[in-house]
Design an enzyme around this catalytic site. Structure first.
Site, PDB file in Angstrom:
ATOM      1  N   ALA A   1       0.755  -1.021  -0.231  1.00  0.00           N
ATOM      2  CA  ALA A   1       0.036   0.170   0.103  1.00  0.00           C
ATOM      3  C   ALA A   1       0.332   1.041  -0.184  1.00  0.00           C
ATOM      4  CB  ALA A   1      -1.118  -0.175   1.200  1.00  0.00           C
ATOM      5  N   ASN A   2       0.204   2.467  -0.319  1.00  0.00           N
ATOM      6  CA  ASN A   2       0.529   3.765  -0.306  1.00  0.00           C
ATOM      7  C   ASN A   2       0.346   4.548   1.174  1.00  0.00           C
ATOM      8  OD1 ASN A   2       2.872   5.511  -1.804  1.00  0.00           O
ATOM      9  ND2 ASN A   2       1.269   3.948  -3.137  1.00  0.00           N
TER      10      ASN A   2
END
Ligand code: CTP
Ligand code: CA
Length: 218
Positions: A33-34
């Site tokens: 994820a970011n």
């Protein structure tokens, strides 16, 4: 009777916004994820509606309410986001605010067990949604990206402007505590040069951006 909004600046315009992170699955319980809350993109979508636009918001996994009047499409991965963006064209203005994961892996169907050792992840590049729009036959007339940078903020943003064939890049200095917070420090980078904005709330950054957009298309 309640006063209707008299802000008609973007009436008849379709504004396409991406927001939030993407999640690239590793196995059924883990993702790459970011760090993105989605707050800035959602604020921009809300500000565009307020100015009378028709707004499509392609959102990665975030925990935010849909702004009133926004057509929201939820996605998980970068590939899904790319498909949703392509499906939403044509748009007059596209504002790519999402923090898209640059890499994905082929996910395992079953949960990886730690005692099996460190997973051997084979990374593949995700599509660059902004750069794809920059070369698209239905390229939006005004194409805007963000660049979250910790260093060489304007230089990095300028190279993204050119590489992705965008019209504007909002370079966001994320050294410090901006990610997930409520304020942003923006430098607007265009072919004409750089404009430094005062640090402001994400809502104020959004309405300032909409002011700039309305000016530039009028
Ligand atoms: N972007 C995109 N699709 C991607 C990656 C980025 O649309 N796969 C868009 C972002 O929404 C943003 C702009 O491109 O508007 C810049 O994203 P950023 O991650 O800063 O740029 P990258 O080209 O991925 O470079 P970096 O190596 O700095 O991550
Ligand atoms: Ca990136």
């Amino acid at each position: 009777t309640p006063a209707l909004s008299n802000d008609q600046r973007l009436v008849g315009k379709h504004v396409l916004v991406t927001a939030g992170p993407t999640h690239e699955p590793i196995d059924p319980v883990r993702v790459i994820a970011n760090k993105s809350s989605g707050k800035q993109g959602f604020a921009i979508a809300a500000a565009a509606v307020k100015a009378g636009a028709r707004v499509t918001l392609v959102a990665g996994p975030v925990s935010l309410a849909t702004p009133a009047g926004v057509n929201r499409i939820d996605v998980q991965t970068a590939n899904e986001m790319a498909d949703a963006v392509a499906g939403a064209l044509p748009a007059d203005i596209a504002i790519m605010v999402a923090a898209v994961a640059d890499w994905r892996v082929a996910p395992s169907d079953v949960k990886l067990k730690k005692d099996a050792g460190a997973p051997d992840l084979q990374f593949e590049r995700n599509p660059d949604i902004l750069a794809t729009l920059g070369e698209h036959p239905e390229r939006p007339g005004l194409l805007i990206g963000f660049a979250a940078e910790t260093n060489d903020v304007v230089a990095n943003a300028t190279s993204k402007l050119e590489r992705k064939k965008a019209d504007w890049i909002l370079a966001n200095d994320v050294s410090g505590d901006v990610m997930g917070g409520d304020r942003n420090r923006i430098h607007l980078v265009t072919a004409d040069g750089v404009e430094d904005w005062d640090e402001a709330s994400k809502a104020d950054v959004a309405s300032h951006l909409i002011d700039k957009i309305a000016e530039s298309i009028s």
